[in-house]
Enzyme design. Sequence first.
Site, PDB file in Angstrom:
ATOM      1  CB  CYS A 169      -1.072   0.027   1.205  1.00  0.00           C
ATOM      2  SG  CYS A 169      -0.023  -0.065   2.893  1.00  0.00           S
ATOM      3  CG  HIS A 223      -4.024   0.774   4.520  1.00  0.00           C
ATOM      4  ND1 HIS A 223      -3.618   0.229   3.442  1.00  0.00           N
ATOM      5  CD2 HIS A 223      -4.904   1.195   3.643  1.00  0.00           C
ATOM      6  CE1 HIS A 223      -4.313   0.156   2.156  1.00  0.00           C
ATOM      7  NE2 HIS A 223      -5.092   0.782   2.375  1.00  0.00           N
ATOM      8  CG  ASN A 225      -7.648   2.043   0.182  1.00  0.00           C
ATOM      9  OD1 ASN A 225      -6.755   1.717   0.515  1.00  0.00           O
ATOM     10  ND2 ASN A 225      -8.625   1.363   0.946  1.00  0.00           N
TER      11      ASN A 225
END
Length: 395
Positions: A63, A331, A352
């Site tokens: 991520c 994250h 995201n």
Amino acid sequence: MKIKSIVMILAAAMPVMSLHAQDNLVNSLKNNKSDSSKQSFHFTNVIDLANTSVKNQGSSGTCWSYSTNSFLESEMIRMGKQPVELSEIYTARCAYVEKGINYVRMHGAVSLGDGGEPHDVINMYRKYGAVPKADYSGLNYGTTTNKFGELSAIMESILKAVVTNPNGELTPNWLQAYTGAIDAYLGKVPALFTYNGKAYNPQTFAQQVVGINPDDYVEFGSETDHPYYQKFVLLVPDNWAFGSVYNLPLNDVTDVIDNALKNGYTVEWSADVSEKYFSWKNGVAYVPQKQGDAMTEEERNTMFDGPKPELDITPEIREKAFDNYTTTDDHGMHIVGLAKDQNGKEYYLVKNSWGPSNDYKGYLYVTKAYVRYKTTNFLLNKNAVPKAIREKIGF
């Protein structure tokens, strides 16, 4: 960053989280559904800065690379350039090589895994350049999305074998064996590739096409046990490079992000996302006034049935969450805008890297209270920082 396991026994048994644990948590977040959520929240985007398409990191702890490369792509747009979708796995591959070297030099006394930090992307860009996603997908073994479980296990096995020093002296071959294993899974980096009819290598592509100066970017955190407006080493497991960030007072965190967005700059944002009040399915994250056992069953069941009052976040509350491990380094995402709900409350619009699978096609709305509470660090262009804060820091 990579998603932490909600099963604490796994965290105790392993220094880094397994991909299986990450996948379990991602799936639970995706399925955290309130039937009336989208009907009960009414968002109006106030700022919606240009960004490239939503990607899917698949079964990988990358991520940090997806979010920061997305950020760099938005920087290209802001600079008036034609954006190139950059290879997140090229960046990760370069970081894995550097992480392996660091692990061996530290005799194995650092964490492994495929997590990282925003500054890793900037550092890899500086040293190794960049490659278009079309020229380095990292899908070298028949999958359509990343699936790094076997690769991660093999990288760890090789490095642990090296640091046991079975020959009594390290050979010069270990790095070749290690990078060879990575390339077997992700593919060899192309020495040359063609973009718009011209040949480049990763370094010339970064310089001539992407055109971003890595010195233009700065990273921030907020902790009470370090002097404000000075650098400190971010002590989280995925900071394998021991990178430093500037320390901001809590209120400055959202002031800096607001200033950036209002002046056309996006922000890479790293945070804890394992809380029940972070809902990927519903596309909303906020901080309820009551949490955990203090909530009634009805309150838990209606958590996303429209806007709710939030906990007042203080530096002490934030620091306590770090100290007791309820805030961890989970994250990385990309803040691309600002929105308001039907009551006029402000939320950040966040991109995201779990694909377009939620109610908002890959985006979510995050309150400022959540950002003040659960941010671990964030990265942005120096010029996006308010002048008064730049002067206090000295740049």
